[in-house]
Design a protein around this motif. Sequence first.
Motif, PDB file in Angstrom:
ATOM      1  N   PHE A   1      41.838  26.641  40.732  1.00 14.15           N
ATOM      2  CA  PHE A   1      41.994  27.299  42.031  1.00 14.15           C
ATOM      3  C   PHE A   1      42.651  28.439  41.699  1.00 14.15           C
ATOM      4  N   GLU A   2      42.497  29.481  42.376  1.00 14.62           N
ATOM      5  CA  GLU A   2      43.057  30.824  42.231  1.00 14.62           C
ATOM      6  C   GLU A   2      43.346  31.540  43.689  1.00 14.62           C
ATOM      7  N   GLN A   3      44.673  32.109  43.795  1.00 12.78           N
ATOM      8  CA  GLN A   3      44.705  32.824  45.001  1.00 12.78           C
ATOM      9  C   GLN A   3      44.631  34.310  44.839  1.00 12.78           C
ATOM     10  N   GLY A   4      43.943  34.614  45.649  1.00 12.46           N
ATOM     11  CA  GLY A   4      43.379  36.261  45.555  1.00 12.46           C
ATOM     12  C   GLY A   4      42.688  36.423  46.983  1.00 12.46           C
ATOM     13  N   ASP A   5      42.159  37.876  47.229  1.00 15.58           N
ATOM     14  CA  ASP A   5      41.279  38.277  48.177  1.00 15.58           C
ATOM     15  C   ASP A   5      39.907  38.207  47.335  1.00 15.58           C
ATOM     16  N   VAL A   6      38.846  37.739  47.911  1.00 11.59           N
ATOM     17  CA  VAL A   6      37.760  37.795  47.272  1.00 11.59           C
ATOM     18  C   VAL A   6      36.872  39.354  47.418  1.00 11.59           C
ATOM     19  N   GLN A   7      37.657  40.039  48.184  1.00  9.84           N
ATOM     20  CA  GLN A   7      37.020  41.416  48.231  1.00  9.84           C
ATOM     21  C   GLN A   7      37.382  42.174  47.162  1.00  9.84           C
ATOM     22  N   VAL A   8      38.577  42.008  46.368  1.00  6.38           N
ATOM     23  CA  VAL A   8      38.779  42.617  45.396  1.00  6.38           C
ATOM     24  C   VAL A   8      39.283  41.927  44.031  1.00  6.38           C
ATOM     25  N   TYR A   9      39.125  40.642  44.252  1.00  5.31           N
ATOM     26  CA  TYR A   9      39.467  39.786  42.992  1.00  5.31           C
ATOM     27  C   TYR A   9      38.683  40.035  41.734  1.00  5.31           C
TER      28      TYR A   9
END
Length: 272
Positions: free
Chosen positions: A95-103
């Motif tokens: 699992f990764e925390q981030g914004d899929v738009q800019v990951y």
Amino acid sequence: MTGIVNTAQAEAWNGYEGEHWASHAERYDAVNNGFNDYVLDRVGPDDRVLDIGCGNGRLTRLAAARARSATGVDLSGPMLATARARAAGVPNVTFEQGDVQVYPFAEGGFDLAVSRFGVMFFADPVAAFANVRRALSRGGRLAFLCMTALSGTDLGRVFGALAEYLPQPTGPDGSGPTSFANPERTTAVLTEAGFEDVACTRVEADQVWGRDVPDAARFIGDWGPVRHHLGMVDDATATKAKEALTAALEPFAGPDAVRLRGTAWLVTGRRS
């Protein structure tokens, strides 16, 4: 945590909204589990799966059981903490925390991108899906579930009972949770993002909202958007709204649970 461009959603999902979903993971899974197989049936044993907006990680774990590996990405720290705890001992889940738009996904790092109601809140959906497309291998597939318009549905009937007292908790169709309610818009967004063979298929499943009417009414009343609007009106109006919500749920009560027939779009596409 990687860069965030969708700051409003990041605040919500790392605040009350995310905390409520994390602390009621089993409850939200009971609402949405009936839709799982529409996506999971597309997972193959050699697939590297990306779960977009994975939340508490239920779909990610189920995909991992059928695939080579599964990675869930989400904005919400509280839900990711729950996801990691529930996936303890599962070797092929991350699992990764981030914004899929800019990951910064590795290009071509996945064979299949999936989501269970986790794609409706992008600040720039074309940019987000273009980034997902980049993360897929050549010929990689996309399969996600999103809300339909509420009109004519069981959930629309329930929320409609609140209309005299509160704004629609999901906002107007075409925004928020119903941002992909129009298949023509969805197809246009994905096509602009570089996907081919886009198809939107309407699917249905039972959704369990509570063990009885009072339980279901409390749960829905504590859901972030409803809770927010209840806090914006006076106590008398809030009481009337809660009474209307309770009455609207009565026809859906069975001997063991309150069940609504849920509707969704199963959206599929392919990277050329």
